[in-house]
Design a protein around this motif. Structure first.
Motif, PDB file in Angstrom:
ATOM      1  N   ASN A 654       0.826  -1.198   0.000  1.00 38.18           N
ATOM      2  CA  ASN A 654       0.000   0.000   0.000  1.00 38.18           C
ATOM      3  C   ASN A 654       0.864   1.253   0.000  1.00 38.18           C
ATOM      4  OD1 ASN A 654      -2.377  -1.516   0.109  1.00 38.18           O
ATOM      5  ND2 ASN A 654      -2.234  -1.660   2.369  1.00 38.18           N
ATOM      6  N   PRO A 655       0.474   2.257  -0.782  1.00 34.80           N
ATOM      7  CA  PRO A 655       1.247   3.503  -0.798  1.00 34.80           C
ATOM      8  C   PRO A 655       1.098   4.248   0.532  1.00 34.80           C
ATOM      9  CG  PRO A 655      -0.748   3.757  -2.089  1.00 34.80           C
ATOM     10  CD  PRO A 655      -0.663   2.299  -1.717  1.00 34.80           C
ATOM     11  N   VAL A 656       2.080   5.066   0.801  1.00 34.81           N
ATOM     12  CA  VAL A 656       2.116   5.845   2.043  1.00 34.81           C
ATOM     13  C   VAL A 656       2.309   7.308   1.690  1.00 34.81           C
ATOM     14  CG1 VAL A 656       3.335   6.233   4.208  1.00 34.81           C
ATOM     15  CG2 VAL A 656       3.098   3.910   3.322  1.00 34.81           C
ATOM     16  N   ALA A 657       1.443   8.172   2.225  1.00 34.65           N
ATOM     17  CA  ALA A 657       1.623   9.613   2.061  1.00 34.65           C
ATOM     18  C   ALA A 657       2.650  10.100   3.078  1.00 34.65           C
ATOM     19  CB  ALA A 657       0.297  10.343   2.259  1.00 34.65           C
ATOM     20  N   ILE A 658       3.625  10.849   2.591  1.00 34.19           N
ATOM     21  CA  ILE A 658       4.667  11.360   3.484  1.00 34.19           C
ATOM     22  C   ILE A 658       4.642  12.883   3.470  1.00 34.19           C
ATOM     23  CG2 ILE A 658       6.141   9.332   3.322  1.00 34.19           C
ATOM     24  CD1 ILE A 658       7.829  10.803   1.270  1.00 34.19           C
ATOM     25  N   TYR A 659       4.981  13.464   4.637  1.00 36.79           N
ATOM     26  CA  TYR A 659       4.869  14.909   4.840  1.00 36.79           C
ATOM     27  C   TYR A 659       6.141  15.439   5.489  1.00 36.79           C
ATOM     28  CZ  TYR A 659      -0.177  14.207   4.223  1.00 36.79           C
ATOM     29  OH  TYR A 659      -1.414  13.893   3.728  1.00 36.79           O
ATOM     30  N   GLU A 660       6.343  16.738   5.277  1.00 29.63           N
ATOM     31  CA  GLU A 660       7.406  17.452   5.979  1.00 29.63           C
ATOM     32  C   GLU A 660       6.758  18.367   7.021  1.00 29.63           C
ATOM     33  OE1 GLU A 660      11.184  20.460   5.171  1.00 29.63           O
ATOM     34  OE2 GLU A 660       9.498  20.438   3.774  1.00 29.63           O
ATOM     35  N   PRO A 661       7.110  18.234   8.322  1.00 31.57           N
ATOM     36  CA  PRO A 661       6.567  19.158   9.328  1.00 31.57           C
ATOM     37  C   PRO A 661       7.200  20.546   9.173  1.00 31.57           C
ATOM     38  CG  PRO A 661       8.114  17.637  10.344  1.00 31.57           C
ATOM     39  CD  PRO A 661       7.967  17.196   8.926  1.00 31.57           C
ATOM     40  N   LEU A 662       6.369  21.584   9.272  1.00 40.03           N
ATOM     41  CA  LEU A 662       6.831  22.955   9.068  1.00 40.03           C
ATOM     42  C   LEU A 662       7.017  23.723  10.377  1.00 40.03           C
ATOM     43  CD1 LEU A 662       4.448  23.819   6.101  1.00 40.03           C
ATOM     44  CD2 LEU A 662       6.785  22.926   5.983  1.00 40.03           C
ATOM     45  N   GLY A 663       6.371  23.281  11.439  1.00 39.66           N
ATOM     46  CA  GLY A 663       6.448  23.970  12.726  1.00 39.66           C
ATOM     47  C   GLY A 663       5.082  23.995  13.379  1.00 39.66           C
ATOM     48  N   LEU A 664       5.007  24.646  14.534  1.00 36.66           N
ATOM     49  CA  LEU A 664       3.734  24.771  15.231  1.00 36.66           C
ATOM     50  C   LEU A 664       2.761  25.583  14.383  1.00 36.66           C
ATOM     51  CD1 LEU A 664       5.037  25.432  18.843  1.00 36.66           C
ATOM     52  CD2 LEU A 664       3.797  23.406  18.062  1.00 36.66           C
ATOM     53  N   GLY A 665       1.547  25.083  14.220  1.00 36.88           N
ATOM     54  CA  GLY A 665       0.579  25.742  13.359  1.00 36.88           C
ATOM     55  C   GLY A 665       0.272  27.160  13.778  1.00 36.88           C
ATOM     56  N   ALA A 666       0.189  27.408  15.094  1.00 39.93           N
ATOM     57  CA  ALA A 666      -0.176  28.741  15.578  1.00 39.93           C
ATOM     58  C   ALA A 666       0.939  29.760  15.369  1.00 39.93           C
ATOM     59  CB  ALA A 666      -0.533  28.668  17.058  1.00 39.93           C
ATOM     60  N   GLU A 667       2.185  29.294  15.143  1.00 37.96           N
ATOM     61  CA  GLU A 667       3.327  30.201  15.029  1.00 37.96           C
ATOM     62  C   GLU A 667       3.887  30.270  13.615  1.00 37.96           C
ATOM     63  OE1 GLU A 667       6.166  28.826  17.836  1.00 37.96           O
ATOM     64  OE2 GLU A 667       4.828  29.032  19.577  1.00 37.96           O
ATOM     65  N   LEU A 668       3.255  29.611  12.651  1.00 39.66           N
ATOM     66  CA  LEU A 668       3.812  29.489  11.308  1.00 39.66           C
ATOM     67  C   LEU A 668       3.717  30.820  10.567  1.00 39.66           C
ATOM     68  CD1 LEU A 668       5.080  27.090   9.845  1.00 39.66           C
ATOM     69  CD2 LEU A 668       2.932  26.802   8.599  1.00 39.66           C
ATOM     70  N   ALA A 669       4.836  31.243   9.966  1.00 36.86           N
ATOM     71  CA  ALA A 669       4.868  32.496   9.220  1.00 36.86           C
ATOM     72  C   ALA A 669       4.072  32.364   7.927  1.00 36.86           C
ATOM     73  CB  ALA A 669       6.315  32.892   8.922  1.00 36.86           C
ATOM     74  N   GLU A 670       3.514  33.468   7.491  1.00 34.64           N
ATOM     75  CA  GLU A 670       2.675  33.456   6.288  1.00 34.64           C
ATOM     76  C   GLU A 670       3.454  33.052   5.039  1.00 34.64           C
ATOM     77  OE1 GLU A 670      -0.538  33.252   4.136  1.00 34.64           O
ATOM     78  OE2 GLU A 670      -0.491  33.587   6.306  1.00 34.64           O
ATOM     79  N   PRO A 671       4.713  33.499   4.817  1.00 37.80           N
ATOM     80  CA  PRO A 671       5.453  33.048   3.630  1.00 37.80           C
ATOM     81  C   PRO A 671       5.632  31.536   3.597  1.00 37.80           C
ATOM     82  CG  PRO A 671       6.489  34.984   4.575  1.00 37.80           C
ATOM     83  CD  PRO A 671       5.442  34.558   5.544  1.00 37.80           C
ATOM     84  N   VAL A 672       5.827  30.923   4.769  1.00 39.57           N
ATOM     85  CA  VAL A 672       5.991  29.464   4.810  1.00 39.57           C
ATOM     86  C   VAL A 672       4.685  28.779   4.411  1.00 39.57           C
ATOM     87  CG1 VAL A 672       6.558  27.501   6.286  1.00 39.57           C
ATOM     88  CG2 VAL A 672       7.765  29.664   6.580  1.00 39.57           C
TER      89      VAL A 672
END
Length: 738
Positions: A654-672
């Motif tokens: 079965n395929p697996v979706a993989i992700y990169e964590p960007l940081g805490l959602g509440a603190e994430l900068a708009e450009p990111v």
């Protein structure tokens, strides 16, 4: 031998504790909590024993808000004061009056000064005006009229002293000293003497039958528990307002004073006393008494305006000693007492007068400190011996018995109107019992700590410590549960290790693994094992963590964030730069004590564990530092993620979706956020085989901030343009190696 050493250490700690309290009692050191405990004990005892009921000997004439509204702001004219005093004595028949105020400035409200100036200037030649002025002057000289009122009645004026450190101002005129400077020889109560004063105008002081200082005294916590009845100044001693008012109420006889001497246990002690109106009042060594507060509202408060209007009840004033003071907040005469945080200062004088009339004022005897010191040493030695010999159970009974004995002694002294501080002996009992019980507990658990230390050879020490606090709750037996696993590895470790000699390589690994392990432990993760430079850790076993996925993802982010500082330290020592990849996966895993009869380890196993290991391995394929799976994303609401790919790893259908964590959602900068959204849109066009749109989006992203991840997909698009994928291609990338 060990038992003897343990007992010696226990005895030594007990002796040190007792000596610390003894040093406090002797004045060698200051222990603030001891002073607070003493105040608390005194307040509690005072409230429990304070008499109740109304007192028909004293009343308070109140400069209240109603009076200020009716008669105007304070100070009132001397004409008003003369009328008020006349009403008190002539209409209501009071016994004496004490003023908790100062008359420090002349009263010009009658206009007499202006008329006198006219007589000397503009109307100097007008005989009729001068004659009229001579007739009116006695009526308009309010100060002279008030002085005459003072001279004819038993009144005591008030004034205040300025203590050392607060200036040397002197205003008004003090009365003559009530006692000579040697009245208490060889004692010198009230030292150091004040350096200034604020007193009444000479015309009033010379006319009044008495006067006394109304200084308030507060303990370290700001509470008024004691008041000085005498204070040294200049050539003698002066009386407090309460004592001065009592003196004029009893006819104004001279004040007597002296020193009582007694011998106890071979030591001589001296205690001062003062006699006012035939009432002898014992004093503490500093010339103070403990205010004998009564509970409730023992003294009636009568509005000054009602007295002036003749509307006050006669029975509340007749034959009473009256104290004039204020409860109006604007006049700022509110104090903190054991009974209230906003207690009118004038009422404290009333309690003192009532206490002197009843013989109920309390003083601290001169032998109190010696008694406390003996009690601390004797009780400390006795209780320590009982605890060492018989243990905590008998020690508790002995502590209770000794505490009861102390309370009985405190009560006996109190009933004789003496205040003997007892907090130090009581805290000696409490502290010794607690200290010895705690020492016994640690000694009894020493074997348990040793077992925990041995147990930590098989599982992480931090896990063993947690389990040892509640061993019944945890189990080492195998179980299946939802968990999160993390794998991290140094990229290119083989080339990395070839650049360093073995000794330095070991230092590098120790520094790197120590830094990363601290990060794992900060998020309550369990280090499963080290595999060379690789770290394996997991969450949610054996300690329950509902946010195990969030903790693991944050650990991965913190690991990457720690690398710049770590690499700066490595560069300073000539070591190569470190780059790592981290894989995180959540799912059902088997956890428990696994291994063989030769070695056991608390570890996790299962497909979800293997997938986590695969993720760490492919991070370098995408040029990202961290990869997590869909189950981890679903279980982690705290962080924001960007989808990187759908992959099929070796050994998984079965395929697996993989992700990169960007940081805490509440603190994430708009450009990111914007870049992540644009990449996911480009990835969607890529999976839809819209090569042109996907390529354009990736080129635009690279122009904003180049990333290896974008180049990976640009290369794939170039490949698929020359070799298109099969018709049934589902957009999943297949990895054929581990």
């Amino acid at each position: 031998m060990k038992r003897v050493l343990s007992r010696l250490m226990q005895a030594g700690l007990s002796a040190l504790f007792v000596l610390l309290i003894a040093a406090h009692v002797a004045g060698l050191i200051h222990i603030a909590p001891m002073q607070r405990a003493e105040a608390w004990l005194y307040d509690a005892w005072l409230k429990r024993t304070a008499p109740t009921g109304a007192d028909d000997r004293i009343a308070i004439l109140d400069i209240d808000e109603a009076s200020l509204k009716s008669l105007g702001r304070w100070p009132w004219s001397r004409d008003t004061m003369s009328a008020l005093v006349g009403q008190l004595f002539d209409r209501y028949g009071v016994a004496a009056v004490g003023f908790d105020v100062v008359f420090a400035e002349p009263d010009t409200s009658s206009g007499l000064v202006t008329l006198q100036q006219l007589a000397q200037r503009d109307l100097a030649g007008n005989r009729d005006f001068r004659a009229a002025l001579e007739r009116l002057a006695p009526r308009l000289d309010y100060d002279a009229r008030f002085a005459q009122v003072l001279a004819e009645r038993p009144l005591s004026l008030g004034y205040y002293f300025i203590p050392q450190g607060y200036g040397e101002a002197k205003s008004g005129v003090l009365p003559p000293p009530s006692l000579p400077a040697a009245a208490f020889a060889p004692l010198r109560p009230g030292m150091p003497p004040p350096t200034g004063y604020g007193a009444n105008l000479a015309v009033f002081q010379n006319a009044a039958q008495g006067a006394g200082f109304f200084n308030m005294r507060a303990d370290a916590d700001g509470t008024a528990r004691q008041m000085n009845l005498v204070s040294p100044y200049g050539a003698g001693y002066y009386l407090a307002l309460s004592a001065a008012t009592l003196r004029v109420a009893f006819g104004g006889d001279p004040v007597q004073a002296g020193v009582d001497r007694q011998t106890l246990l071979g030591r001589q002690y001296a205690a001062p006393w003062v006699e006012v109106g035939g009432l002898r009042v014992p004093l503490s060594a500093d010339g103070s008494v403990h205010v004998p507060y009564r509970s409730g509202a023992p003294f009636p408060y009568i509005s000054a305006a009602r007295v002036l209007d003749g509307k006050a009840p006669l029975e509340q004033l007749e034959n009473r000693i009256v104290l004039l003071g204020s409860t109006a907040p604007g006049l700022a005469d509110l104090r903190v007492t054991p009974f209230s945080n906003a207690f009118p200062g004038v009422e404290i004088h009333a309690h003192l007068i009532a206490g002197m009339l009843d013989g109920a004022t309390r003083a601290t005897p001169p032998w109190a400190d010696d008694a406390r010191l003996i009690a601390v040493l004797l009780l400390g030695a006795l209780l320590t011996a009982v605890l060492l010999r018989f243990g905590p159970a008998i020690g508790l009974a002995a502590s209770i018995a000794l505490l009861a004995l102390l309370l009985a002694a405190y009560g006996a002294a109190w009933s004789r109107f003496m205040v003997v501080p007892m907090a130090a002996p009581m805290l000696t009992l409490f502290g010794l019992y607690a200290l010895n019980t705690a020492y016994g507990f640690f000694a009894a658990t020493r074997s348990k700590r040793q077992i925990t230390k041995l147990f930590g050879q098989y599982v992480p020490p931090e896990l063993a410590a947690e389990m040892s606090r509640n061993p019944a709750y945890y189990t080492m037996e195998g179980q299946s549960r939802e968990m999160t696993v993390l794998f991290s590895d140094i990229r290119g470790f083989t080339n990395f290790s070839e650049k360093l000699p073995p000794a330095e390589l070991a230092e590098v690994l120790n520094a790197y693994l120590s830094t990363m392990t601290r990060i794992v432990q900060q998020q309550r993760g369990t280090i499963d094992k080290y595999i060379g430079d690789a770290i394996m850790a997991f969450w949610n076993a054996p300690v329950d963590l509902s946010d195990h996925a969030s903790r693991a993802v944050q650990t991965a982010l913190d690991m990457q964030a720690a690398l710049p500082q770590l690499n700066r330290e490595f560069a300073a020592r000539g070591w190569p730069e470190v780059k790592i990849g981290v894989g995180v996966n959540s799912g059902r895993m088997s956890v428990g004590n696994m291994g063989s009869e030769f070695r056991m380890a608390y570890t996790v196993m299962g497909d979800a564990v293997n997938l986590g290991s695969r993720l760490e391995g492919i991070t370098k394929q995408y040029g990202v530092g961290i990869l997590v799976t869909q189950p981890t994303v679903d279980a982690d609401p705290a962080h924001a993620f960007m989808k990187v790919d759908d992959v099929r790893v070796k050994g998984k259908e079965n395929p697996v979706a993989i992700y990169e964590p960007l940081g805490l959602g509440a603190e994430l900068a708009e450009p990111v956020r914007r870049d992540a959204a644009d990449f996911e849109a480009a990835f969607a066009r890529y999976q839809a085989q819209d090569w042109a749109a996907a390529e354009a989006a990736l080129v635009a992203l690279n122009a904003r901030a180049p990333r290896a991840l974008y180049d990976v997909y640009l290369e794939r698009i170039a490949h698929f343009r020359t070799e298109p994928p099969p018709a049934d291609w589902d957009g999943v990338f297949v990895y054929t190696t581990k």
